[in-house]
Design a protein around this motif. Sequence first.
Motif, PDB file in Angstrom:
ATOM      1  N   SER A   1      71.164 -82.323  57.029  1.00  0.00           N
ATOM      2  CA  SER A   1      70.824 -80.703  56.503  1.00  0.00           C
ATOM      3  C   SER A   1      71.221 -79.398  56.984  1.00  0.00           C
ATOM      4  CB  SER A   1      69.364 -81.146  56.515  1.00  0.00           C
ATOM      5  OG  SER A   1      68.796 -79.593  56.088  1.00  0.00           O
ATOM      6  N   GLY A   2      71.426 -79.464  58.613  1.00  0.00           N
ATOM      7  CA  GLY A   2      71.902 -78.562  59.518  1.00  0.00           C
ATOM      8  C   GLY A   2      72.991 -78.224  59.177  1.00  0.00           C
ATOM      9  N   LEU A   3      73.721 -79.338  58.833  1.00  0.00           N
ATOM     10  CA  LEU A   3      75.502 -78.327  58.733  1.00  0.00           C
ATOM     11  C   LEU A   3      75.268 -77.706  56.842  1.00  0.00           C
ATOM     12  CD1 LEU A   3      77.770 -81.574  60.482  1.00  0.00           C
ATOM     13  CD2 LEU A   3      76.937 -79.192  61.028  1.00  0.00           C
ATOM     14  N   ASP A   4      74.774 -78.482  56.118  1.00  0.00           N
ATOM     15  CA  ASP A   4      75.104 -78.058  55.047  1.00  0.00           C
ATOM     16  C   ASP A   4      73.783 -76.411  55.354  1.00  0.00           C
ATOM     17  OD1 ASP A   4      75.719 -80.222  54.531  1.00  0.00           O
ATOM     18  OD2 ASP A   4      74.055 -81.285  53.612  1.00  0.00           O
ATOM     19  N   LYS A   5      73.930 -76.566  55.848  1.00  0.00           N
ATOM     20  CA  LYS A   5      72.595 -74.668  56.079  1.00  0.00           C
ATOM     21  C   LYS A   5      73.533 -74.297  56.543  1.00  0.00           C
ATOM     22  CE  LYS A   5      68.829 -75.897  54.730  1.00  0.00           C
ATOM     23  NZ  LYS A   5      67.853 -75.588  53.820  1.00  0.00           N
ATOM     24  N   LEU A   6      74.860 -74.390  57.569  1.00  0.00           N
ATOM     25  CA  LEU A   6      75.846 -73.603  58.427  1.00  0.00           C
ATOM     26  C   LEU A   6      76.830 -73.180  57.023  1.00  0.00           C
ATOM     27  CD1 LEU A   6      76.033 -75.082  61.484  1.00  0.00           C
ATOM     28  CD2 LEU A   6      75.197 -73.122  61.457  1.00  0.00           C
TER      29      LEU A   6
ATOM     30  N   GLU B   1      76.301 -73.436  54.210  1.00  0.00           N
ATOM     31  CA  GLU B   1      75.478 -72.182  52.977  1.00  0.00           C
ATOM     32  C   GLU B   1      76.069 -70.842  53.844  1.00  0.00           C
ATOM     33  OE1 GLU B   1      71.896 -73.675  52.175  1.00  0.00           O
ATOM     34  OE2 GLU B   1      72.672 -75.318  51.316  1.00  0.00           O
ATOM     35  N   ALA B   2      75.115 -70.675  54.928  1.00  0.00           N
ATOM     36  CA  ALA B   2      75.056 -69.756  55.796  1.00  0.00           C
ATOM     37  C   ALA B   2      76.615 -68.364  55.530  1.00  0.00           C
ATOM     38  CB  ALA B   2      74.434 -69.847  57.475  1.00  0.00           C
ATOM     39  N   GLY B   3      77.762 -69.836  55.926  1.00  0.00           N
ATOM     40  CA  GLY B   3      79.056 -68.875  56.429  1.00  0.00           C
ATOM     41  C   GLY B   3      79.154 -68.376  54.687  1.00  0.00           C
ATOM     42  N   ALA B   4      78.871 -69.053  53.344  1.00  0.00           N
ATOM     43  CA  ALA B   4      79.099 -68.870  52.106  1.00  0.00           C
ATOM     44  C   ALA B   4      78.166 -67.532  52.013  1.00  0.00           C
ATOM     45  CB  ALA B   4      78.263 -69.544  51.128  1.00  0.00           C
ATOM     46  N   SER B   5      77.262 -67.214  52.546  1.00  0.00           N
ATOM     47  CA  SER B   5      76.592 -65.850  52.411  1.00  0.00           C
ATOM     48  C   SER B   5      76.869 -64.968  53.008  1.00  0.00           C
ATOM     49  CB  SER B   5      74.841 -66.293  53.002  1.00  0.00           C
ATOM     50  OG  SER B   5      74.515 -67.583  52.020  1.00  0.00           O
ATOM     51  N   VAL B   6      77.566 -64.994  54.752  1.00  0.00           N
ATOM     52  CA  VAL B   6      77.989 -64.120  55.404  1.00  0.00           C
ATOM     53  C   VAL B   6      79.800 -63.771  54.533  1.00  0.00           C
ATOM     54  CG1 VAL B   6      79.322 -63.427  57.680  1.00  0.00           C
ATOM     55  CG2 VAL B   6      77.387 -65.114  57.408  1.00  0.00           C
ATOM     56  N   ALA B   7      80.373 -64.841  53.541  1.00  0.00           N
ATOM     57  CA  ALA B   7      81.047 -64.546  52.962  1.00  0.00           C
ATOM     58  C   ALA B   7      80.712 -63.253  51.709  1.00  0.00           C
ATOM     59  CB  ALA B   7      82.381 -65.312  52.290  1.00  0.00           C
ATOM     60  N   ILE B   8      79.627 -63.696  51.394  1.00  0.00           N
ATOM     61  CA  ILE B   8      78.617 -62.591  50.365  1.00  0.00           C
ATOM     62  C   ILE B   8      78.521 -61.458  51.323  1.00  0.00           C
ATOM     63  CG2 ILE B   8      77.285 -62.603  48.519  1.00  0.00           C
ATOM     64  CD1 ILE B   8      78.388 -65.356  48.523  1.00  0.00           C
ATOM     65  N   LEU B   9      77.944 -61.371  52.359  1.00  0.00           N
ATOM     66  CA  LEU B   9      77.629 -60.137  52.610  1.00  0.00           C
ATOM     67  C   LEU B   9      78.945 -59.562  52.730  1.00  0.00           C
ATOM     68  CD1 LEU B   9      74.792 -61.734  55.000  1.00  0.00           C
ATOM     69  CD2 LEU B   9      74.688 -60.399  52.784  1.00  0.00           C
ATOM     70  N   LYS B  10      79.831 -59.919  53.834  1.00  0.00           N
ATOM     71  CA  LYS B  10      81.524 -59.394  53.410  1.00  0.00           C
ATOM     72  C   LYS B  10      81.414 -58.047  52.731  1.00  0.00           C
ATOM     73  CE  LYS B  10      82.973 -61.955  57.471  1.00  0.00           C
ATOM     74  NZ  LYS B  10      83.531 -62.222  57.842  1.00  0.00           N
ATOM     75  N   LYS B  11      81.556 -58.654  51.295  1.00  0.00           N
ATOM     76  CA  LYS B  11      81.656 -57.771  50.374  1.00  0.00           C
ATOM     77  C   LYS B  11      81.262 -57.374  50.137  1.00  0.00           C
ATOM     78  CE  LYS B  11      84.047 -62.125  48.426  1.00  0.00           C
ATOM     79  NZ  LYS B  11      84.220 -63.326  46.940  1.00  0.00           N
ATOM     80  N   ASP B  12      79.812 -57.500  50.479  1.00  0.00           N
ATOM     81  CA  ASP B  12      78.506 -56.627  49.574  1.00  0.00           C
ATOM     82  C   ASP B  12      78.737 -54.993  50.973  1.00  0.00           C
ATOM     83  OD1 ASP B  12      77.442 -58.108  47.408  1.00  0.00           O
ATOM     84  OD2 ASP B  12      76.612 -59.076  48.786  1.00  0.00           O
TER      85      ASP B  12
END
Length: 735
Positions: free
Chosen positions: A551-556, A558-569
Amino acid sequence: MTIFIDDINMPVINEWGDQITNEIVRQMIEQRGFYSLERPGDFSTIMDIQMLSAMIHPGGGRNDIPNRLKRHLCIFNCTLPSNNSMDQIFKSIGAGYFSSDRFVFEVVEVIPYLVPLTRVFWQNVKAKMLPTPANFHYVFNLRDLSRIWEGILKVKHEECKSVEQVLKLWCHECTRVISDRFTAEKDKIWFSSKMKSDAELNIKEFMEFYPEEPTYWVDFLRDAPEGQEEEDEEMSFEPPKIYEEIPSFDFVRAKVLIFMSQFNEYIRGYNMDLVFFMDALKHLMIVSRIISNPRGNALLVGVGGSGKQSLTRLSSFIAGYKFFQMTLTRSYNTGNLTEDLKFLYRTAGLDGNGMTFIFTDNEIKEESFLEFINNILSSGEIANLFAKDELDEMYSELIPVMKKLQPRRPATQDNLYDFFISRARYNLHIALCFSPVGEKFQMRSLKFPGLISGCVIDWFQKWPEDARIAVSRHYLTDFQIVCSDKVKDQVIDIMSWIHESVQDTCVGYYDRFRRVTFVTPKSLISFLESYKLLYKDKQEHIVIMSERMSSGLDKLDEAGASVAILKKDLIEMNKVIALASEEAEEVLATVEQSKASAEIVKVEVAEKKGQAEVLVKNISAVKQVAEAKLEKALPALEEAEAALKTIKAADIATVRKLGKPPYLITLIMDCVCILFRRKVKPIRPDTEKAFIQSSWEESLKVMSDTSFLRKIVEYPTDLINAEMVDMMVPYFQYP
């Protein structure tokens, strides 16, 4: 009347060296009677009484009778029969059974040689294996010879057609009766070597047939006959009890497993799950041999968890017997035991059914229980067990049974009772399951000699390595372990090693600290069960932790995907920031323009400052006027403070208790609430008082404070502001 007292030396010697029971016997001999306990002073005279008694030789922990009693008795030392007498007795028995019309000539020829051989070997064992404090049960008597020949006489001619089979049977019976009681392996090795050496001296011509390996004989290998339509209705479909040599241990193990499955199917309340390693299989055959004999009683000695009770139950089931075990409760006493014994005697003597009574040392709630067991093992009879009406009822049921089995015997009460006791002894088998731990077993055996002499002893040794591995494999084979088969086999092997190492450590612990710690087979079973529970708990814990990690790896991820989105933002926000910077520069230019306007305002402020200074001067004048007014008001303030100091806590408590206080007090308390900045009611007109409604509820809360009086006395007047004064002015103007 002649009274016979057996084991007259059995009563316990008290602290004064007397035996209370024998003192009563002595009194009856000397004074021809004794005093009544129910009516003190009355003396009961007993006439025409002749006393006979018997006892074992004193010594070795066995009591002697007092000299004051001994002087009234004629003492006869009953020695063993001579060698010729013993040989003649057992030769008559053996030759009478192994006759030429039953057995082949080779078998009949060797029997006369076995009679003196058995006697000589028994005497040698008796002379070598003397009783000691550790081996107090090394007691040998003529019953051993009788038991050996009883086992030999069980064989049929179909299973004994050669000298080799006769010698195998003879070795087996001697081993079962004598060697099974030995506690040390060295004693058993000496027994085997001595048996062979005695055989070489007495039966040289038959030594070529002497067995090199020990063998076992049982009577439960045959299957039940299959029913056919033309069979006789009275034909028994029970498996025939043929005493024969086992073909192999694997064959016996397969047969016993079938019996165990049938036991679990037919016997409710007992789910038997035994591991038949080599030692367990041998002990099962030993116990089965003992209880299959008429009047066969067993003394099974071993630490807890050795399987004594389980093997006895299974052996009873194999023999077609019922088994019975006491159910102990807090209130269980001698009366309950006698009721249980009545049930056993009725089942064995009246119904004629085989019954095994399993009795453990944990069930000895009172030492008097062993007196009943000792009587059963010694004579088979318990005095006054049944009341007269119970005996009459049993006699009426026994008459047709005795007429059928013994038609020529008259149905008198003495014959019926003798038939009942004989039948009960024939069908009732006592299985004593005792532990050798501690001194209780030794003391009980010395106090009650029937426990040793009336039983065939089977001493359970500690489990060998193959037994421990077999038990470990039984418990862990079907248990799911996340490893390879090789590692699992190593885990099974190390369980045996751990148990053995703990046993060795306990021995070293005793040698060093003289404190005994026991590790029993039950400890190994408990250890295996604990291992399974602990492994299962740890495995579940690891699964939970693995799920958490996943579950923690899945969260990581998800966090990586969120960071990529934040970079675009962030890129988009940088664009917005650039636009904002341009707008800020435009605003800065506007500020510069406003600065000029601010200089103009500065001039105006200077003008306002001059006006403010004039206003300050006016305020100073007003201040002087206010101070003058204050000087006039100070006397009134001091009077108010003096009046305030006259108020006591009791006055405040009195005001609080007023159900309907005067209106003026409520208005005063409203002012106090204002001073303390407490909440007051919204202004609503009070038509009755022509004023506003008071906040008496809040006032009660203020007065409920234990430090209320101190607060109003020490109230800081500097905190009073104009707003408070404005709020209190209407109260001051109230008429």
